[in-house]
Design a protein around this motif. Sequence first.
Motif, short mmCIF file in Angstrom:
data_model
loop_
_atom_site.label_atom_id
_atom_site.label_comp_id
_atom_site.label_asym_id
_atom_site.label_seq_id
_atom_site.Cartn_x
_atom_site.Cartn_y
_atom_site.Cartn_z
N LEU A 194 37.51 27.72 56.63
CA LEU A 194 38.91 27.88 57.29
C LEU A 194 39.36 29.34 56.86
CD1 LEU A 194 39.31 25.17 53.67
CD2 LEU A 194 39.43 24.71 56.66
N ASP A 195 39.78 29.29 57.96
CA ASP A 195 40.58 30.83 58.15
C ASP A 195 42.13 30.71 57.15
OD1 ASP A 195 41.24 33.71 59.40
OD2 ASP A 195 39.99 32.58 60.59
N ILE A 196 42.28 31.88 57.85
CA ILE A 196 43.89 31.89 57.07
C ILE A 196 44.94 30.41 57.14
CG2 ILE A 196 44.14 34.63 56.98
CD1 ILE A 196 45.53 34.91 60.09
N PRO A 231 36.03 28.88 52.87
CA PRO A 231 37.90 29.03 52.91
C PRO A 231 37.84 30.72 53.03
CG PRO A 231 37.22 28.11 50.38
CD PRO A 231 36.63 28.04 51.21
N ILE A 232 38.47 31.70 53.67
CA ILE A 232 38.62 32.99 53.98
C ILE A 232 39.60 33.19 52.19
CG2 ILE A 232 41.08 32.82 54.81
CD1 ILE A 232 39.96 35.29 57.08
N ILE A 233 39.55 34.29 51.86
CA ILE A 233 40.80 34.61 50.91
C ILE A 233 40.86 36.29 51.51
CG2 ILE A 233 41.04 35.83 48.77
CD1 ILE A 233 40.77 32.73 48.24
N VAL A 268 50.55 42.79 55.73
CA VAL A 268 49.20 42.08 56.19
C VAL A 268 50.02 41.02 57.30
CG1 VAL A 268 46.79 42.37 56.32
CG2 VAL A 268 48.39 43.60 54.23
N TRP A 269 48.96 39.83 56.44
CA TRP A 269 49.09 38.37 57.77
C TRP A 269 50.08 38.14 56.80
CZ3 TRP A 269 46.64 38.60 61.64
CH2 TRP A 269 45.07 38.61 61.33
N PRO A 270 51.04 37.42 55.75
CA PRO A 270 52.16 37.29 55.31
C PRO A 270 53.15 37.93 55.52
CG PRO A 270 50.21 37.27 53.48
CD PRO A 270 49.96 38.45 54.76
N ASP A 305 38.09 38.92 53.05
CA ASP A 305 38.45 39.37 54.43
C ASP A 305 39.68 40.61 54.07
OD1 ASP A 305 38.26 40.20 57.03
OD2 ASP A 305 39.99 38.53 57.47
N MET A 306 39.69 41.01 54.94
CA MET A 306 41.03 42.57 55.12
C MET A 306 41.38 43.25 53.72
SD MET A 306 42.07 41.70 57.96
CE MET A 306 43.98 41.70 58.15
N ASN A 307 39.80 43.50 53.92
CA ASN A 307 39.44 44.02 52.30
C ASN A 307 38.93 46.11 52.42
OD1 ASN A 307 36.54 43.23 53.43
ND2 ASN A 307 36.62 41.88 51.31
N SER A 401 31.48 38.89 52.64
CA SER A 401 32.96 39.76 52.53
C SER A 401 33.01 40.63 53.86
CB SER A 401 32.35 40.85 51.43
OG SER A 401 33.37 41.98 52.20
N ARG A 402 33.52 41.26 54.54
CA ARG A 402 34.04 41.96 55.86
C ARG A 402 33.68 43.41 55.52
NH1 ARG A 402 38.76 42.89 59.99
NH2 ARG A 402 39.91 43.89 58.34
N SER A 403 33.99 43.80 54.14
CA SER A 403 33.78 45.39 53.66
C SER A 403 33.36 45.74 52.67
CB SER A 403 35.96 45.95 53.52
OG SER A 403 35.20 47.79 52.76
N ILE A 414 27.32 40.56 53.99
CA ILE A 414 28.64 40.48 54.75
C ILE A 414 28.44 40.12 56.36
CG2 ILE A 414 29.37 42.72 53.62
CD1 ILE A 414 27.57 44.22 55.86
N TRP A 415 29.79 39.81 56.79
CA TRP A 415 29.61 39.44 58.09
C TRP A 415 29.88 40.95 58.84
CZ3 TRP A 415 34.39 38.70 55.95
CH2 TRP A 415 35.49 38.85 57.13
N THR A 416 29.28 41.18 60.37
CA THR A 416 29.90 42.62 60.60
C THR A 416 31.15 42.57 61.62
OG1 THR A 416 28.45 41.99 62.57
CG2 THR A 416 27.18 42.62 60.87
N GLY A 417 32.03 41.63 61.40
CA GLY A 417 33.48 41.89 61.65
C GLY A 417 33.34 41.63 62.99
N ASP A 418 34.26 42.01 63.59
CA ASP A 418 35.78 41.64 64.48
C ASP A 418 34.59 42.42 65.88
OD1 ASP A 418 37.19 39.79 62.21
OD2 ASP A 418 38.94 41.31 63.73
N ASN A 419 33.71 41.58 65.73
CA ASN A 419 33.17 41.82 67.53
C ASN A 419 34.04 41.55 68.90
OD1 ASN A 419 32.06 38.87 67.45
ND2 ASN A 419 29.91 40.08 66.76
N ASN A 475 29.51 30.73 63.73
CA ASN A 475 29.92 30.84 65.43
C ASN A 475 31.42 30.83 65.37
OD1 ASN A 475 31.26 30.39 67.37
ND2 ASN A 475 29.91 28.76 68.63
N HIS A 476 31.70 31.95 64.82
CA HIS A 476 33.42 32.28 64.77
C HIS A 476 33.97 33.34 66.09
CE1 HIS A 476 36.86 33.65 62.49
NE2 HIS A 476 36.79 34.70 62.54
N SER A 477 35.30 32.94 65.97
CA SER A 477 36.33 33.36 67.23
C SER A 477 37.36 33.46 66.92
CB SER A 477 35.22 32.39 68.71
OG SER A 477 36.59 31.43 68.48
C1 GLC Z 1 40.62 39.31 60.83
C2 GLC Z 1 38.60 38.31 60.37
C3 GLC Z 1 38.12 37.71 61.02
C4 GLC Z 1 39.82 36.68 60.73
C5 GLC Z 1 41.20 37.25 61.10
C6 GLC Z 1 42.01 35.71 60.81
O1 GLC Z 1 40.28 39.53 62.13
O2 GLC Z 1 38.37 39.80 60.62
O3 GLC Z 1 37.83 36.77 61.03
O4 GLC Z 1 39.32 35.18 61.57
O5 GLC Z 1 41.15 38.43 60.61
O6 GLC Z 1 41.82 36.16 58.93
#
Ligand code: GLC
Length: 683
Positions: A194-196, A231-233, A268-270, A305-307, A401-403, A414-419, A475-477
């Motif tokens: 579950l993303d944001i 879910p993402i936090i 940030v997002w919010p 994320d975003m940490n 975690s991302r960071s 960790i996952w290796t982030g936004d490739n 698999n993430h995009s």
């Molecule tokens: C960041 C994350 C990515 C996620 C996106 C939206 O870019 O690295 O995985 O999909 O934020 O939450």
Amino acid sequence: MIKKITYGAPFDTEAVTGAYESWQGELPYFSQEEGRKFSYRMAEEDIVFGLGENVRGINKRGWIYESKCSDDPNHREDKRSLYGAHNFLIVDGKECFGVFFDYPGKLTFDIGYTDRNVMLIEAQTGDIDVYVIEGEGPEDIAKQFRGLVGRSYIPPKWAFGYGQSRWSYMNEDEIREVVKKHREAGIPLDSIYLDIDYMVKYKDFTVNEETFPDLAGFAEEMKEQGIHLVPIIDAGVKIEEGYDIYEEGMAGGYFCKEEDGSEFVAGVWPGRVHFPDMLNADARKWFGGKYKVLLDQGIEGFWNDMNEPAIFYSEKHLQEVFEQLEEFRGINLDNEASASLNRLVGGLSNNEEDYKLFYHEHKDGRVRHDKVHNLFGYNMTRAAGEAFEELEPNKRILMFSRSSYIGMHRYGGIWTGDNLSWWSHILLNLHMMPSLNMCGFLYTGADLGGFGADTTEELLMRWLELGIFTPLMRNHSAWGTRRQEVYRFTQTGSFRKIIALRYCLLPYLYSEYMKAALRDEMMFRPLSFVYAGDRFARRVEDQLMVGESIMIAPVYEQNAKGRYVYLPERMKLVRFRGPEDRKEEVLEKGHHYVHIALDEVVFFIRPDHLVPMSKGGSCVEKVDFDHLGLLGFVEKEGSYELYDDDGYSRDYESPSHYTQITVDAEGRISSGGEGSRKEFYLI
Ligand code: GLC
């Protein structure tokens, strides 16, 4: 032998948990100036391993890197840092040693960039702990280092299954559909991320009741189908009256503050957020406790994320920019003017100056963020990890975690982030695996298929052929890119077979992961760690050893029909087109061109080694780990030590988890050890 040399008054990062000797003498190998510049003269043959998540090769020599956790989705070769700060290196050549620069601020690693024979490490200040490790070779040094920084995080077994993710799964029905499509096509699947978009206005620990009206019920419904929701936090907490997390954070004084004592405001997002003070133990305890909101709804895994923390803008800087923008109104935007306009606006996000605006209340005193920048993501994940230990003492919770900073590996992967959906990022994924393992990060993987940019069927398929070996297989995009759930492409059957093979390999992969974690060892090793005396193997940058028995050599080029592979010894090539279709061939030591069709998975088994395999399953729970086929390359006698456990509890130590298996030249199998209830057969 580990020596610690302290310069100045270093900040306690709590990365180190193990034993060392406090060394009063000179710093070995390096010459140093002011306790902040360290240089080492490299010999021609030296290889430099390490630096965890970073750009470029397994051998880090020839570029300049920075330890500065950054939110940067452009993983180009000319970048110097990504999301993590992993300050551990191994020099292997004329001399062989490991070195860890335990320093939470920015560090520069010039590894033959300015002068190709000089490695220069530069910190911002002279307050640093340097650990020098000597041993029998790089593998031994890596193991000693891992002992120094403590046991790597262990996820639940289901987290070794295939996960499907996408930024923009908007509601329950969309997720039901994704699951249904996988199940209908017979594609194994264990998790949906579950993303944001599951939150209310991107507010942590909230669930949008319009789109996810009953998360607990939905999580239960998914679990019945063998699916875990993850879910993402995010790091930033939305500033909003009436939002309980915001109000509790304010009441408790848990947010990072500026010099004048007011809460630091970032975007940030919010929109406008405060950052919980992850370096403050009380704030950490408070934030960690909030994961319970989701645990109570049946959630068993999270991604943080975003940490870094990522900052789209700081309130302060944004106001300044608005004012300065006035100066551009009505003027002729010539070359210089438009460039400075772009710089002004482009400089809003992740601006280094913003990281100097806020402070942490640490046990050892107040500290400005930029001086400890690299510890933020680490401590966010630690907050969760420590909470899980309390809330779920005997259950493993998935966390990555991302960071990160070394030390965080004890609390999560960790996952290796936004490739990006780039061919070169398959190779980057491969390069990072051993580098990360050295630094303690075992549960890791890339966004398979690529996060940003549009993927292609061929790229995704080739990437999955590497991804079936990485512990995190997801698999993430990104929102707005081409959809890349595997059933959307024409060759669904081939995808199914490739992913099915992951499930067949699980007994081996899980066993190798667990042994690596429990023994402080690496699951992914560069060939040179294993075949140190082999001058070709020492230089191989696109093949890896995966565990004890396997070498992989994935294809990472568009339209390739195969590739050159170097075999450092006689090995058995195994070629799979799905679990049922297997071909084998013994190849001699040396260079070979190996044909690898798009839908084939090829790997190599070392002599007298075995690979225990299952018959697969639609999810990890359905995999039979008790009746295992043995794939091997037996010349005299093949042996394997299998680790297996329930995959959910935290009881790792019992001898009953181990089974010793041998297969002799006639194919006779014997197995022993306390875990020997299992049955084996040759395949
Ligand atoms: C960041 C994350 C990515 C996620 C996106 C939206 O870019 O690295 O995985 O999909 O934020 O939450």
